[in-house]
Motif scaffolding. Structure first.
Motif, mmCIF file in Angstrom:
data_model
loop_
_atom_site.group_PDB
_atom_site.id
_atom_site.type_symbol
_atom_site.label_atom_id
_atom_site.label_comp_id
_atom_site.label_asym_id
_atom_site.label_seq_id
_atom_site.Cartn_x
_atom_site.Cartn_y
_atom_site.Cartn_z
ATOM 1 N N GLU A 147 42.163 32.953 37.276
ATOM 2 C CA GLU A 147 42.687 32.162 36.153
ATOM 3 C C GLU A 147 41.570 31.531 35.325
ATOM 4 O OE1 GLU A 147 45.012 29.977 38.871
ATOM 5 O OE2 GLU A 147 46.908 30.797 38.115
ATOM 6 N N ASP A 148 40.394 31.355 35.933
ATOM 7 C CA ASP A 148 39.271 30.728 35.225
ATOM 8 C C ASP A 148 38.770 31.581 34.055
ATOM 9 O OD1 ASP A 148 39.510 28.764 37.120
ATOM 10 O OD2 ASP A 148 37.593 29.172 38.114
ATOM 11 N N VAL A 149 39.002 32.884 34.092
ATOM 12 C CA VAL A 149 38.494 33.757 33.026
ATOM 13 C C VAL A 149 39.616 34.398 32.196
ATOM 14 C CG1 VAL A 149 36.238 34.163 34.079
ATOM 15 C CG2 VAL A 149 38.165 35.659 34.673
ATOM 16 N N LEU A 150 40.851 34.017 32.476
ATOM 17 C CA LEU A 150 41.961 34.435 31.624
ATOM 18 C C LEU A 150 41.902 33.648 30.323
ATOM 19 C CD1 LEU A 150 45.008 34.715 34.063
ATOM 20 C CD2 LEU A 150 43.912 36.564 32.803
ATOM 21 N N PRO A 151 42.394 34.157 29.229
ATOM 22 C CA PRO A 151 43.190 35.365 29.083
ATOM 23 C C PRO A 151 42.369 36.618 28.791
ATOM 24 C CG PRO A 151 43.229 34.166 27.028
ATOM 25 C CD PRO A 151 42.401 33.366 27.997
ATOM 26 N N ARG A 152 41.048 36.501 28.736
ATOM 27 C CA ARG A 152 40.224 37.644 28.340
ATOM 28 C C ARG A 152 39.998 38.643 29.471
ATOM 29 N NH1 ARG A 152 34.326 37.364 25.389
ATOM 30 N NH2 ARG A 152 34.257 39.553 24.848
ATOM 31 N N TYR A 153 39.672 38.137 30.655
ATOM 32 C CA TYR A 153 39.307 38.994 31.788
ATOM 33 C C TYR A 153 40.236 38.764 32.973
ATOM 34 C CZ TYR A 153 34.867 39.408 29.272
ATOM 35 O OH TYR A 153 33.910 39.643 28.319
ATOM 36 N N PHE A 154 40.308 39.788 33.834
ATOM 37 C CA PHE A 154 41.033 39.661 35.102
ATOM 38 C C PHE A 154 40.215 40.418 36.148
ATOM 39 C CE2 PHE A 154 45.367 38.452 36.589
ATOM 40 C CZ PHE A 154 45.139 38.669 37.921
ATOM 41 N N PRO A 155 39.473 39.686 37.011
ATOM 42 C CA PRO A 155 38.644 40.345 38.040
ATOM 43 C C PRO A 155 39.484 40.830 39.222
ATOM 44 C CG PRO A 155 38.295 37.956 38.049
ATOM 45 C CD PRO A 155 39.281 38.246 36.965
ATOM 46 N N LEU A 156 39.122 42.011 39.708
ATOM 47 C CA LEU A 156 39.829 42.626 40.831
ATOM 48 C C LEU A 156 38.831 43.223 41.818
ATOM 49 C CD1 LEU A 156 42.513 44.597 38.798
ATOM 50 C CD2 LEU A 156 42.935 42.589 40.226
ATOM 51 N N PRO A 157 39.237 43.345 43.090
ATOM 52 C CA PRO A 157 38.405 44.110 44.023
ATOM 53 C C PRO A 157 38.545 45.586 43.682
ATOM 54 C CG PRO A 157 40.478 43.555 45.061
ATOM 55 C CD PRO A 157 40.482 42.884 43.708
ATOM 56 N N HIS A 158 37.677 46.392 44.241
ATOM 57 C CA HIS A 158 37.814 47.829 44.028
ATOM 58 C C HIS A 158 38.990 48.332 44.870
ATOM 59 C CE1 HIS A 158 36.954 52.049 43.580
ATOM 60 N NE2 HIS A 158 36.108 51.727 42.616
ATOM 61 N N PRO A 159 39.847 49.186 44.313
ATOM 62 C CA PRO A 159 41.006 49.681 45.071
ATOM 63 C C PRO A 159 40.690 50.817 46.033
ATOM 64 C CG PRO A 159 41.064 50.539 42.840
ATOM 65 C CD PRO A 159 39.882 49.612 42.909
ATOM 66 N N SER A 160 39.442 51.036 46.334
ATOM 67 C CA SER A 160 39.039 52.112 47.225
ATOM 68 C C SER A 160 39.687 51.976 48.610
ATOM 69 C CB SER A 160 37.518 52.091 47.394
ATOM 70 O OG SER A 160 37.136 52.944 48.453
ATOM 71 N N PRO A 161 40.036 53.095 49.229
ATOM 72 C CA PRO A 161 40.517 53.035 50.616
ATOM 73 C C PRO A 161 39.504 52.370 51.554
ATOM 74 C CG PRO A 161 40.983 55.191 49.680
ATOM 75 C CD PRO A 161 40.125 54.455 48.683
ATOM 76 N N ARG A 162 38.231 52.382 51.182
ATOM 77 C CA ARG A 162 37.210 51.724 52.007
ATOM 78 C C ARG A 162 37.354 50.204 51.998
ATOM 79 N NH1 ARG A 162 31.585 55.002 51.371
ATOM 80 N NH2 ARG A 162 32.488 57.064 51.450
ATOM 81 N N ASN A 163 38.162 49.674 51.097
ATOM 82 C CA ASN A 163 38.328 48.228 50.990
ATOM 83 C C ASN A 163 39.511 47.697 51.806
ATOM 84 O OD1 ASN A 163 36.240 47.102 49.623
ATOM 85 N ND2 ASN A 163 37.264 46.988 47.653
ATOM 86 N N ARG A 164 40.016 48.488 52.725
ATOM 87 C CA ARG A 164 41.150 48.056 53.551
ATOM 88 C C ARG A 164 40.844 46.760 54.296
ATOM 89 N NH1 ARG A 164 42.146 53.515 56.440
ATOM 90 N NH2 ARG A 164 41.024 54.417 54.743
ATOM 91 N N LEU A 165 39.634 46.626 54.800
ATOM 92 C CA LEU A 165 39.263 45.430 55.552
ATOM 93 C C LEU A 165 39.309 44.198 54.649
ATOM 94 C CD1 LEU A 165 38.396 44.308 58.258
ATOM 95 C CD2 LEU A 165 36.037 44.836 57.688
ATOM 96 N N TRP A 166 38.773 44.305 53.421
ATOM 97 C CA TRP A 166 38.805 43.174 52.489
ATOM 98 C C TRP A 166 40.255 42.781 52.203
ATOM 99 C CZ3 TRP A 166 40.867 41.561 47.948
ATOM 100 C CH2 TRP A 166 40.284 40.447 47.342
ATOM 101 N N LEU A 167 41.108 43.761 51.954
ATOM 102 C CA LEU A 167 42.513 43.471 51.667
ATOM 103 C C LEU A 167 43.197 42.811 52.863
ATOM 104 C CD1 LEU A 167 43.344 46.750 49.741
ATOM 105 C CD2 LEU A 167 43.179 44.450 48.754
#
Length: 194
Positions: A147-167
């Motif tokens: 929310e700190d960088v909205l409305p211009r940006y929306f940061p996301l993690p990478h949706p890679s299957p390797r990111n299962r642990l982060w999720l």
């Protein structure tokens, strides 16, 4: 826009550093309202020339609740990686995007897409490039405090299957961030005609 995309696709700036050859992958249209900035194409995307045409792309479209028809409509959605070509593979996955690419092309592309309402910053490389002044200490903090960088940006993690642990370690992402992401993307795509 057509001339700019032709120029990008003919770029050879990093050719000497790309073990799999040059193949810039980009999608952009003058009327795009949503911009997706990721890292760099992976091997499958390099081979097909279609952005996010892999398991990461499937998960990203699930997060966005977006059909492939909308996702690949350059009149609505621009896809501009931090590095346009596959950088190759290292010990722990794909190498980082080439540093020459974003400074060389991003400003020109953004100037050619005046209707962009929201930019998704996917992964640490995109966030470091675009959130230099407003970014947090880590990708997790950027995503948690989107929310700190909205409305211009929306940061996301990478949706890679390797990111299962982060999720798995960050259940708040699916509970709190994804509903907000879908709301903001819906607003961006609804603001104006295609």
């Amino acid at each position: 826009m057509k001339l700019l995309l032709k120029e990008i696709r003919a770029c050879q700036a990093c050719a000497a550093h790309l073990p799999h050859g040059v193949r810039p992958v980009v999608q952009a249209g003058r009327t795009a309202r949503l911009l997706i900035v990721g890292q760099a194409p992976g091997r499958i995307v390099h081979e097909t020339g279609i952005p996010w045409n892999d398991a990461s792309g499937e998960r990203l479209r699930q997060w966005l609740q977006m059909t492939p028809e909308v996702f690949y409509d350059a009149r609505q959605v621009a896809i501009v990686p931090t590095g346009f070509c596959f950088p190759g593979t290292g010990r722990s996955g794909d190498l980082p995007p080439r540093p020459e690419c974003a400074p060389l092309w991003h400003r020109r592309l953004l100037d050619a897409m005046p209707g962009v309402r929201l930019t998704l910053l996917i992964g640490a490389h995109a966030q470091k490039y675009y959130l230099r002044e407003n970014g947090k200490a880590s990708l997790t903090d950027n995503v948690r405090h989107f929310e700190d960088v909205l409305p211009r940006y929306f940061p996301l993690p990478h949706p890679s299957p390797r990111n299962r642990l982060w999720l798995a370690r960050n259940p708040w992402f699916e509970q709190d961030v994804l509903p907000a992401l879908r709301r903001e993307v819906g607003r961006a795509l609804a603001s104006g005609d295609a």
